[in-house]
Each structure stands twice: as C-alpha cells, then as structure tokens.
Design a protein around this motif. Sequence first.
Motif, PDB file in Angstrom:
ATOM      1  N   THR A 140       0.944  -1.384   0.180  1.00  0.00           N
ATOM      2  CA  THR A 140      -0.133  -0.105   0.052  1.00  0.00           C
ATOM      3  C   THR A 140       0.812   1.445  -0.052  1.00  0.00           C
ATOM      4  O   THR A 140       2.054   1.165   0.518  1.00  0.00           O
ATOM      5  N   PRO A 141       0.436   2.495  -0.380  1.00  0.00           N
ATOM      6  CA  PRO A 141       1.004   3.569  -0.563  1.00  0.00           C
ATOM      7  C   PRO A 141       1.189   4.230   1.029  1.00  0.00           C
ATOM      8  O   PRO A 141       0.761   5.553   0.946  1.00  0.00           O
ATOM      9  N   GLY A 142       1.580   3.493   1.960  1.00  0.00           N
ATOM     10  CA  GLY A 142       1.490   4.020   3.357  1.00  0.00           C
ATOM     11  C   GLY A 142       0.398   3.230   4.029  1.00  0.00           C
ATOM     12  O   GLY A 142      -0.809   3.560   3.599  1.00  0.00           O
TER      13      GLY A 142
ATOM     14  N   LYS B 126      -7.461  14.109  -3.409  1.00  0.00           N
ATOM     15  CA  LYS B 126      -7.889  14.020  -2.089  1.00  0.00           C
ATOM     16  C   LYS B 126      -7.049  14.609  -1.190  1.00  0.00           C
ATOM     17  O   LYS B 126      -7.371  15.392  -0.329  1.00  0.00           O
ATOM     18  N   PHE B 127      -5.652  14.681  -1.444  1.00  0.00           N
ATOM     19  CA  PHE B 127      -4.691  15.434  -0.836  1.00  0.00           C
ATOM     20  C   PHE B 127      -4.510  16.598  -0.879  1.00  0.00           C
ATOM     21  O   PHE B 127      -4.083  17.555  -0.086  1.00  0.00           O
ATOM     22  N   GLY B 128      -4.568  17.057  -2.336  1.00  0.00           N
ATOM     23  CA  GLY B 128      -4.887  18.330  -2.750  1.00  0.00           C
ATOM     24  C   GLY B 128      -6.043  19.073  -1.904  1.00  0.00           C
ATOM     25  O   GLY B 128      -6.019  20.516  -1.418  1.00  0.00           O
TER      26      GLY B 128
ATOM     27  N   SER C 246       6.845   9.813   7.855  1.00  0.00           N
ATOM     28  CA  SER C 246       7.548   8.411   8.230  1.00  0.00           C
ATOM     29  C   SER C 246       7.187   7.312   7.534  1.00  0.00           C
ATOM     30  O   SER C 246       7.953   6.138   7.304  1.00  0.00           O
ATOM     31  N   GLN C 247       5.771   6.990   7.290  1.00  0.00           N
ATOM     32  CA  GLN C 247       5.387   5.566   6.995  1.00  0.00           C
ATOM     33  C   GLN C 247       5.325   5.460   5.316  1.00  0.00           C
ATOM     34  O   GLN C 247       4.546   4.633   4.729  1.00  0.00           O
ATOM     35  N   LYS C 248       6.203   6.121   4.502  1.00  0.00           N
ATOM     36  CA  LYS C 248       6.376   5.940   3.221  1.00  0.00           C
ATOM     37  C   LYS C 248       7.686   5.617   2.688  1.00  0.00           C
ATOM     38  O   LYS C 248       7.953   4.539   3.135  1.00  0.00           O
ATOM     39  N   ALA C 249       8.405   6.365   2.176  1.00  0.00           N
ATOM     40  CA  ALA C 249       9.644   6.022   1.566  1.00  0.00           C
ATOM     41  C   ALA C 249      10.673   5.698   2.705  1.00  0.00           C
ATOM     42  O   ALA C 249      11.850   5.227   2.424  1.00  0.00           O
TER      43      ALA C 249
ATOM     44  N   THR D 136       1.623  12.572  12.022  1.00  0.00           N
ATOM     45  CA  THR D 136       1.592  11.960  10.803  1.00  0.00           C
ATOM     46  C   THR D 136       1.707  13.043   9.842  1.00  0.00           C
ATOM     47  O   THR D 136       1.901  14.354  10.244  1.00  0.00           O
ATOM     48  N   GLY D 137       1.902  12.923   8.499  1.00  0.00           N
ATOM     49  CA  GLY D 137       2.052  13.695   7.724  1.00  0.00           C
ATOM     50  C   GLY D 137       1.264  15.055   7.632  1.00  0.00           C
ATOM     51  O   GLY D 137       1.678  16.111   7.470  1.00  0.00           O
ATOM     52  N   THR D 138       0.092  14.682   7.871  1.00  0.00           N
ATOM     53  CA  THR D 138      -0.920  15.590   8.028  1.00  0.00           C
ATOM     54  C   THR D 138      -0.681  16.764   9.168  1.00  0.00           C
ATOM     55  O   THR D 138      -0.993  17.943   8.725  1.00  0.00           O
ATOM     56  N   GLY D 139       0.041  16.578  10.166  1.00  0.00           N
ATOM     57  CA  GLY D 139       0.587  17.370  11.288  1.00  0.00           C
ATOM     58  C   GLY D 139       1.381  18.462  10.387  1.00  0.00           C
ATOM     59  O   GLY D 139       1.394  19.687  11.031  1.00  0.00           O
TER      60      GLY D 139
ATOM     61  N   ALA E  93       3.708  16.859  -4.560  1.00  0.00           N
ATOM     62  CA  ALA E  93       4.638  16.349  -5.476  1.00  0.00           C
ATOM     63  C   ALA E  93       4.107  15.064  -5.968  1.00  0.00           C
ATOM     64  O   ALA E  93       4.211  14.923  -7.297  1.00  0.00           O
ATOM     65  N   SER E  94       3.340  14.305  -5.384  1.00  0.00           N
ATOM     66  CA  SER E  94       2.769  13.197  -5.808  1.00  0.00           C
ATOM     67  C   SER E  94       1.316  12.984  -4.949  1.00  0.00           C
ATOM     68  O   SER E  94       1.092  12.881  -3.879  1.00  0.00           O
ATOM     69  N   GLU E  95       0.264  12.950  -5.990  1.00  0.00           N
ATOM     70  CA  GLU E  95      -1.039  13.046  -5.488  1.00  0.00           C
ATOM     71  C   GLU E  95      -1.465  11.455  -5.514  1.00  0.00           C
ATOM     72  O   GLU E  95      -1.857  10.828  -6.374  1.00  0.00           O
ATOM     73  N   THR E  96      -1.340  10.985  -4.222  1.00  0.00           N
ATOM     74  CA  THR E  96      -1.641   9.496  -3.726  1.00  0.00           C
ATOM     75  C   THR E  96      -2.941   9.009  -4.213  1.00  0.00           C
ATOM     76  O   THR E  96      -2.785   7.961  -4.443  1.00  0.00           O
ATOM     77  N   SER E  97      -3.940  10.142  -4.243  1.00  0.00           N
ATOM     78  CA  SER E  97      -5.333   9.339  -4.516  1.00  0.00           C
ATOM     79  C   SER E  97      -5.565   9.014  -5.917  1.00  0.00           C
ATOM     80  O   SER E  97      -6.345   8.176  -6.291  1.00  0.00           O
TER      81      SER E  97
ATOM     82  N   ALA F  74       5.253  16.346  -0.245  1.00  0.00           N
ATOM     83  CA  ALA F  74       6.113  15.262  -0.838  1.00  0.00           C
ATOM     84  C   ALA F  74       5.991  14.037   0.046  1.00  0.00           C
ATOM     85  O   ALA F  74       7.070  13.246  -0.098  1.00  0.00           O
ATOM     86  N   ILE F  75       4.908  13.773   0.676  1.00  0.00           N
ATOM     87  CA  ILE F  75       4.744  12.831   1.590  1.00  0.00           C
ATOM     88  C   ILE F  75       4.782  11.277   0.925  1.00  0.00           C
ATOM     89  O   ILE F  75       5.429  10.507   1.610  1.00  0.00           O
ATOM     90  N   THR F  76       4.351  11.387  -0.622  1.00  0.00           N
ATOM     91  CA  THR F  76       4.797  10.155  -1.153  1.00  0.00           C
ATOM     92  C   THR F  76       5.737  10.175  -2.135  1.00  0.00           C
ATOM     93  O   THR F  76       5.528   9.550  -3.192  1.00  0.00           O
ATOM     94  N   ALA F  77       6.343  11.401  -1.943  1.00  0.00           N
ATOM     95  CA  ALA F  77       7.536  11.678  -3.158  1.00  0.00           C
ATOM     96  C   ALA F  77       8.787  11.624  -2.532  1.00  0.00           C
ATOM     97  O   ALA F  77       9.827  11.331  -3.214  1.00  0.00           O
TER      98      ALA F  77
HETATM   99  C1  LIG Z   1       0.321  12.940  -0.624  1.00  0.00           C
HETATM  100  C2  LIG Z   1      -0.162  12.781   0.543  1.00  0.00           C
HETATM  101  N1  LIG Z   1      -0.437  13.847   1.485  1.00  0.00           N
HETATM  102  C3  LIG Z   1      -0.712  13.774   2.713  1.00  0.00           C
HETATM  103  C4  LIG Z   1      -0.991  12.501   3.555  1.00  0.00           C
HETATM  104  C5  LIG Z   1      -1.526  12.453   4.703  1.00  0.00           C
HETATM  105  O1  LIG Z   1      -0.608  11.904   5.601  1.00  0.00           O
HETATM  106  P1  LIG Z   1      -0.894  11.259   7.195  1.00  0.00           P
HETATM  107  O2  LIG Z   1      -2.043  10.218   6.740  1.00  0.00           O
HETATM  108  O3  LIG Z   1       0.343  10.653   7.363  1.00  0.00           O
HETATM  109  O4  LIG Z   1      -1.302  12.358   7.968  1.00  0.00           O
HETATM  110  C6  LIG Z   1      -0.849  11.243   2.590  1.00  0.00           C
HETATM  111  C7  LIG Z   1      -1.194  10.066   3.333  1.00  0.00           C
HETATM  112  O5  LIG Z   1      -1.177   9.077   2.510  1.00  0.00           O
HETATM  113  C8  LIG Z   1      -0.394  11.416   1.185  1.00  0.00           C
HETATM  114  O6  LIG Z   1      -0.057  10.493   0.479  1.00  0.00           O
END
Ligand SMILES: Cc1ncc(COP(=O)(O)O)c(C=O)c1O
Length: 383
Positions: free
Chosen positions: A8-10, A87-89, A188-191, A61-64, A136-140, A165-168
């Motif tokens: 999974t992507p994280g 979704k992350f945008g 932390s939970q990606k690359a 987490t990254g959102t923080g 940088a990379s839109e995971t959704s 750049a959470i998944t980049a």
């Molecule tokens: C591009 C991107 N931004 C933000 C987030 C949110 O990160 P978190 O779930 O660690 O708060 C994610 C999580 O998958 C993501 O892929």
Amino acid sequence: MKKTYLLTPGPTPIPESVSAALARPLIHHRTKAFEAIFEEVRAGLRELFQTKQEVLLLTATGTGAMDAAVANLFSSGDEVLVLNAGKFGERWTLIAQAYGLGVVELKAQVGDSFNPRIVEEALKDHPEVKAILFQASETSTGVRLPVKEICAAAQAAGVLSVCDAITALGVFDLPMDSWGIDVLITGSQKALMIPPGLAMIALGDRAWKMAESSNLPHFYFDLKKEKKMQAKNQTAWTPAISLIVGLAESLKLIREEGLQAVFARHEMLAQATRAAVAALGLELLAKKSPSTAVTAVKVPAAIKDGKLIPKIMRDKYGVTIVGGQDELEGKIIRLSHIGYCDRFDIVTGLSALELVLAELGHPVELGKGVGAALKVFQSEAIL
Ligand SMILES: Cc1ncc(COP(=O)(O)O)c(C=O)c1O
C-alpha cells in the motif's frame, strides 16, 4: 499458512534492521545518547531533502506537518493558491480554510496533473496570494506534479511554494535548495520505511522570513521553537523516541544504497508495474503524468464491483493493496512501489492481481502482466 504482503502507499513494509532498531530498549530523550542519534538523523534528513536548512521532526503523521506549515507561515486574511489534483490537494484547502485563510483552488480533472502555464496564469490573476500549496505526488490518483516548474512559477511571482512530498521524498528527485522549494514536507510511513508517527518539514529562507510575521494561532506545532531546540539535538516536547531510533537506521539504509540508486529503483518498479498493467489490457488513471510512487489503475469494465479486487487479494492471497477513495471508490485500484520494495514484491502483487482479475471475469492470460514486468527488470542495468 499464508504469508502477508503490504503493498500500500503507506504504511509501507519495514526492513528487518529497522524493526530491530524499533525494538531496542527505550532510552530517555534528555540524554547524550539520544542527542547523538538525533544529530545523525538531522544530517541524514538534510541529505534526503537535499538542503542546508534544518529539517524539523514533528511527532505527528504527515497531515501534522501540513497543518504546521499553514499555522506557522500565514496570517489572518492571507490567501493561498491550492493545486487540487485529488484528495490530498483537497486537504490543503480544508486546512487553509480551517485557519480562516482565503483559498483560490485550481482543480485538475481526475487523473490529470497541472500544466505549469495554468499555474502561472492563476498567479497573475490572483496577485494577492501568498503561496502555492500542492503535492509532488497525489497519492489518491497516482499523479505526479511538475514540482520544479511550479516552484519556478512561485519564485517568479514572489510567492512561496509549499510542497507536500509525503509520497514523493525518497521516491524521486526533489532537491529542495537547487529547485527553490520553499517548504518541503514528508512523513515516516512511506519511503522512509518506518511506522506512522513522524512528520518532517523544512523551510527555506523565504519561508522563515514569512514565518516571522505569521499571526495564526498555534501551540504544539511551533516551528520557531522546534528550530531552536532541534539545532541543539532536542525537541520541544517528548519525541517519538523509538521512531527516531528506527529513522536513524532507515536513513543509514538509504545512504548505503545511495539516493540516486533509490530513485532509479523506484523508477524501475513503477515502469515494470505500468508495463504489466498495459499487458493485462488495463488502463492507467494517470495516463499523462503517472507517479513513480503509486500506480492507479482503472477497474476493467467486466468487473462490476471494483472493491472486490483488493478484498480478494487480501483475504485469499494475503496481498494488501488499496482501492480508490471517495468518488474513485470501486473504480480504481492502487499498486504501490514505495520504500522497502523490490522486483519480487512487484511480481508477487501482480501475480495475485492476475489471479483475482481472472476470478472476477476480466480475461487474463496468466503470467502476461508478470512477464511484462520481468522484461523491464531484465532490461534494467541495476540488477
Ligand atoms: C500525498 C499525501 N499527503 C498527505 C497525506 C496524509 O498523511 P498522513 O496520513 O500521514 O497524515 C498522505 C497520506 O497518505 C499522502 O499520501
């Protein structure tokens, strides 16, 4: 007996030596022993971010870190430009609105990226905006955005570039200083190949300058306070000590492999996945600008309930992938190739996918996708 595979992507899988580091006896953080580890981590993160700036570690987490960026940079009444490719945008918009900022949003068609010219136009039309917030990379949707060009447009317009750049980061090249990325964020939970719970954020000189006059309320995520503390190998609050010990190990693995080799491996895995998808008669969601981190694939017409693909892959074969979120639920599946992932993880994931597609009625010649992936591996120099 059934083995399980996390594709999974994280969160992403964790290397054995990192798991061992995470399990070490806990140390106290106000000690020389912790400070030595923290110093090593700071150096490793600067290499990963390709910056001379301090990379701040937050227990979140990254959102923080996204939240911290908004709360520490802007002031009431400010406006920002959000590039929403999924979704992350959209999350940038929601965070900015939660702090009462004005948001100008550019929304991409599902599966599309942004033409930098459109971004330049938007900046001309909205001279009041203070920054561009983007991924940088839109995971959704599995889309990669043109980070270098977006940052150049931001610089030309005199606004900040704030890049999630959470998944980049650690997947493809994002040299913070040479591209002039003003704020760069990861998790932390990606690359980085450790569990969720740490976020990282680096600010360039222009961003620190803006932070000087910011007046939005914040307490826990106080970047100026963190900068002062972290320069002394300490954190403002109790840090996630075990995760930082694990991070020291994962950064060591990245350094040993070499950053460019890490990028090349991710590129090879992404290309192999895309080749397999094409060979299986499937369609990418992000045709023009697919991400190196995650491959989003449209559920084929023969399969009416797309949610069954990840479900059967997980329940019957032990392979966890993810489907789509919100409007893409049941319509796509997402195959990840981030972090502790090599050729045979891809082969395993594709094998399970082929079996499930066949079971659900999509015509598959078993081995065709796997074969296409193997051909990419065979042609690659880094064997
Ligand atoms: C591009 C991107 N931004 C933000 C987030 C949110 O990160 P978190 O779930 O660690 O708060 C994610 C999580 O998958 C993501 O892929």
